[in-house]
Write a protein that holds these residues in place. Structure first.
Motif, PDB file in Angstrom:
ATOM      1  N   ILE A  49       0.997  -1.239   0.047  1.00  0.00           N
ATOM      2  CA  ILE A  49      -0.044  -0.073   0.090  1.00  0.00           C
ATOM      3  C   ILE A  49       0.912   1.230  -0.063  1.00  0.00           C
ATOM      4  O   ILE A  49       0.616   2.396  -0.816  1.00  0.00           O
ATOM      5  N   ILE A  50       1.799   1.160   0.840  1.00  0.00           N
ATOM      6  CA  ILE A  50       2.859   2.469   0.913  1.00  0.00           C
ATOM      7  C   ILE A  50       3.527   2.534  -0.343  1.00  0.00           C
ATOM      8  O   ILE A  50       3.755   3.800  -0.771  1.00  0.00           O
ATOM      9  N   ASP A  51       3.929   1.590  -0.933  1.00  0.00           N
ATOM     10  CA  ASP A  51       4.823   1.753  -1.996  1.00  0.00           C
ATOM     11  C   ASP A  51       3.768   2.410  -3.320  1.00  0.00           C
ATOM     12  O   ASP A  51       4.357   3.103  -4.184  1.00  0.00           O
ATOM     13  N   ASN A  52       2.794   1.859  -3.557  1.00  0.00           N
ATOM     14  CA  ASN A  52       1.833   2.102  -4.532  1.00  0.00           C
ATOM     15  C   ASN A  52       1.152   3.260  -4.143  1.00  0.00           C
ATOM     16  O   ASN A  52       0.482   3.817  -5.239  1.00  0.00           O
ATOM     17  N   VAL A  53       1.346   4.173  -3.227  1.00  0.00           N
ATOM     18  CA  VAL A  53       0.839   5.382  -2.846  1.00  0.00           C
ATOM     19  C   VAL A  53       1.865   6.248  -3.250  1.00  0.00           C
ATOM     20  O   VAL A  53       1.566   7.588  -3.785  1.00  0.00           O
ATOM     21  N   VAL A  54       3.008   6.052  -2.368  1.00  0.00           N
ATOM     22  CA  VAL A  54       4.171   6.898  -2.509  1.00  0.00           C
ATOM     23  C   VAL A  54       4.679   7.127  -3.871  1.00  0.00           C
ATOM     24  O   VAL A  54       4.747   8.431  -4.322  1.00  0.00           O
ATOM     25  N   LYS A  55       5.061   6.150  -4.473  1.00  0.00           N
ATOM     26  CA  LYS A  55       5.692   6.307  -5.854  1.00  0.00           C
ATOM     27  C   LYS A  55       4.834   6.872  -7.026  1.00  0.00           C
ATOM     28  O   LYS A  55       5.392   7.597  -7.683  1.00  0.00           O
ATOM     29  N   ILE A  57       2.704   9.382  -6.442  1.00  0.00           N
ATOM     30  CA  ILE A  57       2.443  10.620  -6.387  1.00  0.00           C
ATOM     31  C   ILE A  57       3.919  11.426  -6.483  1.00  0.00           C
ATOM     32  O   ILE A  57       3.833  12.769  -6.803  1.00  0.00           O
ATOM     33  N   GLU A  58       4.918  10.702  -6.353  1.00  0.00           N
ATOM     34  CA  GLU A  58       6.280  11.363  -6.592  1.00  0.00           C
ATOM     35  C   GLU A  58       6.560  11.610  -8.152  1.00  0.00           C
ATOM     36  O   GLU A  58       7.218  12.334  -8.447  1.00  0.00           O
ATOM     37  N   SER A  59       5.680  10.863  -8.988  1.00  0.00           N
ATOM     38  CA  SER A  59       5.959  10.997 -10.296  1.00  0.00           C
ATOM     39  C   SER A  59       4.882  11.611 -11.116  1.00  0.00           C
ATOM     40  O   SER A  59       4.947  11.799 -12.453  1.00  0.00           O
ATOM     41  N   ALA A  65      -2.570  10.196 -10.040  1.00  0.00           N
ATOM     42  CA  ALA A  65      -1.449   9.550  -9.204  1.00  0.00           C
ATOM     43  C   ALA A  65      -2.527   8.565  -8.331  1.00  0.00           C
ATOM     44  O   ALA A  65      -2.188   7.439  -7.826  1.00  0.00           O
ATOM     45  N   ALA A  66      -3.503   9.118  -7.949  1.00  0.00           N
ATOM     46  CA  ALA A  66      -4.761   8.629  -7.127  1.00  0.00           C
ATOM     47  C   ALA A  66      -5.480   7.514  -7.923  1.00  0.00           C
ATOM     48  O   ALA A  66      -5.388   6.294  -7.331  1.00  0.00           O
ATOM     49  N   VAL A  67      -5.633   7.789  -9.145  1.00  0.00           N
ATOM     50  CA  VAL A  67      -6.214   6.609 -10.028  1.00  0.00           C
ATOM     51  C   VAL A  67      -4.996   5.426 -10.247  1.00  0.00           C
ATOM     52  O   VAL A  67      -5.346   4.245 -10.126  1.00  0.00           O
ATOM     53  N   THR A  68      -3.795   5.825 -10.398  1.00  0.00           N
ATOM     54  CA  THR A  68      -2.700   4.796 -10.719  1.00  0.00           C
ATOM     55  C   THR A  68      -2.557   4.124  -9.373  1.00  0.00           C
ATOM     56  O   THR A  68      -2.275   2.772  -9.345  1.00  0.00           O
ATOM     57  N   SER A  69      -2.603   4.768  -8.279  1.00  0.00           N
ATOM     58  CA  SER A  69      -2.177   4.145  -6.964  1.00  0.00           C
ATOM     59  C   SER A  69      -3.282   3.169  -6.575  1.00  0.00           C
ATOM     60  O   SER A  69      -3.180   1.972  -6.170  1.00  0.00           O
ATOM     61  N   LEU A  70      -4.641   3.467  -6.926  1.00  0.00           N
ATOM     62  CA  LEU A  70      -5.577   2.562  -6.677  1.00  0.00           C
ATOM     63  C   LEU A  70      -5.521   1.279  -7.557  1.00  0.00           C
ATOM     64  O   LEU A  70      -5.922   0.153  -7.076  1.00  0.00           O
ATOM     65  N   ARG A  71      -5.437   1.453  -8.660  1.00  0.00           N
ATOM     66  CA  ARG A  71      -5.160   0.151  -9.538  1.00  0.00           C
ATOM     67  C   ARG A  71      -4.091  -0.501  -9.270  1.00  0.00           C
ATOM     68  O   ARG A  71      -4.125  -1.697  -9.239  1.00  0.00           O
ATOM     69  N   ARG A  72      -2.868  -0.044  -8.742  1.00  0.00           N
ATOM     70  CA  ARG A  72      -1.792  -0.635  -8.502  1.00  0.00           C
ATOM     71  C   ARG A  72      -1.870  -1.591  -7.089  1.00  0.00           C
ATOM     72  O   ARG A  72      -1.699  -2.675  -6.905  1.00  0.00           O
ATOM     73  N   VAL A  73      -2.599  -0.909  -6.174  1.00  0.00           N
ATOM     74  CA  VAL A  73      -3.125  -1.431  -5.108  1.00  0.00           C
ATOM     75  C   VAL A  73      -3.908  -2.532  -5.061  1.00  0.00           C
ATOM     76  O   VAL A  73      -3.825  -3.791  -4.603  1.00  0.00           O
TER      77      VAL A  73
END
Length: 530
Positions: A49-55, A57-59, A65-73
């Motif tokens: 969860i942390i990895d897929n939220v932080v990375k 947002i950094e890029s 980033a929110a859409v990407t993080s949700l999909r990756r999580v």
């Protein structure tokens, strides 16, 4: 039902591995239980969860980033759940007795190709491998690794059963070099025969300057069953005292002489057989008794050899048995009479080395040195071959025991599971590697030792081909220790670097086995020096 039983059967490579497999996975279950109860098992989920939220947002921008993080999580959480169910959580039970071991060609029970199961192997491991070994708890395994072990065992069996069945030359040599006369009465009778027949025959041969026929080798007269003595001296010489099992017969020259000298006209219970009869009688003769001292398994193995008669094989085996007895036999037994002879025990035993002496002094110093090296390296070869299955089983147990921590640190990733899978398969495949090495060893021994020669056992035990024997010993030692290491190392060519740790451990354990053999070497050196 039979199909389910076949699927539940797990093949192993040795008796000890049957025990270590169950014990190792029981330890895995204990460790995993501790990890789960303390909440450590959830750490990979937090890490994902942390990895897929932080990375992201950094890029990326916040919305993207929110859409990407949700999909990756979502994807990684599903992956973790699947990995935990398939290859991490232990819930597939290893049934007691489902782990089996099949020894190719010949099992300990004597039935070719038969299979034994844990707790019913007929070995000492059954004493500790019982249903209550784990406090009546059943060992449980993740389904993926259960499949890995089953498939690996099946591959080993499939490869090994395709190898032709060869006689284990080293095992035969070992058995022949350690067998002794177990019947004390037979041993005493053999000692009597040496005193009353063999020693007088040797004395007669040397004192009267007899000559051996060209067809008989000089080493023939170095043991009590000598063909030359049986055809000559033993025909006319008789036991000096009554021999149990031989009836008194006045038609026998020696018995008739004692009957004439007996003034009380009392028929003795036992007779005085000729030396030839005493040695060769098919029912109570010494040779027959000594032959029965050998386990049936030895004769069964010899029966597959079509290069010699059964009499020649028996004579060679009996000769080796008497050589093992050494001084206790060749000193004979004083039963009340004495025979003066001009030859001692040292002369008798040294005759068996006459052919070897010719090779030493007629050859090079290097050949003699090769013989010394071959004798001294044998303890190391023996210890490595005996210890190899124990090393394998212990490393597998350690792998199963420590695997939960590896999977946890690897975040239950497929790459970690893949490395663990290949490592377990590679270690289990050592069984096949050693089977191939044994097959190669047996064939080389047969070629070099003249396996089709009529005097095979004598050739095998006297080691005429010293240089080649030394080369074979060193080659087998290297294959047993280096080939598993090499196999684990070349798996790195495919990117599995994790196997290098197992290869280093296998080398260290193999060196310990070799070191134990070297201790035997030092003892042999000290004995020779003294």
């Amino acid at each position: 039902t039979s199909t389910i039983d076949e699927l539940n059967t797990m093949s192993t490579g040795s008796f000890i591995e049957m025990f270590m497999t169950t014990f190792g996975w029981h330890l895995y279950e204990i460790v995993w239980g501790v990890i789960s109860s303390t909440g450590l098992a959830c750490l990979p989920f937090f890490a994902v969860i942390i990895d897929n939220v932080v990375k992201p947002i950094e890029s990326q921008e916040a919305k993207a980033a929110a859409v990407t993080s949700l999909r990756r999580v979502e994807i990684d959480i599903i992956r973790l759940i699947i990995m935990m169910m398939l290859a991490v959580s232990p819930y597939m039970t290893i049934q007691y007795g489902a782990i089996s071991y099949t020894k190719a060609c010949q099992t300990e029970s004597g039935t070719p190709g038969s299979t034994v199961t844990a707790g019913n192997s007929g070995t000492r491991f059954d004493e500790i491998f019982k249903p209550n070994l784990l406090n009546n708890q059943e060992a449980k395994v993740p389904p993926w690794f259960y499949i890995v072990m089953s498939v690996s065992g099946g591959i080993n069996d499939a490869v090994i059963t395709r190898l032709p069945c060869e006689i284990n030359m080293r095992q035969v040599e070992y058995e022949l070099s350690t067998i002794l006369i177990s019947d004390p009465h037979l041993k005493r009778q053999t000692q009597r025969f040496v005193t009353e027949c063999f020693k007088p025959a040797v004395a007669d041969f040397y004192n009267n300057h007899r000559e051996l026929p060209d067809s008989i080798d000089v080493t023939d007269i170095a043991w009590p069953g000598s063909q030359y003595f049986n055809n000559n001296f033993y025909q006319t010489e008789y036991a000096k005292h009554p021999v149990s099992g031989f009836e008194f017969d006045t038609n026998r020259q020696s018995d008739n002489a004692h009957a004439t000298a007996n003034q009380n006209n009392v028929t003795p219970q036992n007779g005085y057989p000729s030396c030839h009869e005493w040695w060769n009688d098919s029912s109570v003769g010494i040779r027959e008794g000594l032959s029965e001292e050998f386990p049936a398994s030895i004769w069964d193995r010899f029966g597959t050899m079509a290069f010699s008669s059964s009499d020649e094989l028996e004579n060679a085996a009996i000769r080796e048995m008497l050589r093992n007895e050494g001084k206790s036999i060749y000193d004979g037994l004083n039963v009340g009479g004495s025979t003066t002879i001009d030859i001692g025990l040292g002369d008798i035993l040294s005759m068996s080395a006459l052919d070897l002496a010719g090779d030493v002094f007629g050859g090079t110093a290097g050949t003699a040195g090769a013989k010394v090296a071959e004798v001294l390296i044998q303890p190391a070869v023996f210890m490595v071959k005996q210890m190899a299955p124990y090393i394998q089983a212990t490393m597998l147990m350690a792998t199963y025991f420590l695997l939960p921590w590896v999977l946890l640190v690897g975040n239950y990733s497929w790459s970690t599971i893949k490395t663990a899978t290949i490592t377990i398969f590679a270690i289990k495949f050592w069984t096949t590697i050693w089977a191939v090495t044994d097959f190669l060893d047996s064939n080389l021994q047969q070629v070099i030792l003249g396996a089709r020669d009529s005097n095979f056992i004598h050739e095998m035990l006297s080691h005429q081909n010293w240089m080649l024997d030394s080369i074979i010993d060193l080659l087998v030692l290297a294959l047993y220790m280096a080939l598993p290491y090499y196999f684990l190392s070349i798996l790195g060519w495919g990117g599995e670097r994790g196997a290098s740790a197992a290869s280093s451990a296998s080398t260290a354990a193999g060196n310990e086995a070799k070191g134990a053999g070297n201790q035997g070497t030092e003892m042999a050196k000290n004995a020779v020096t003294k």
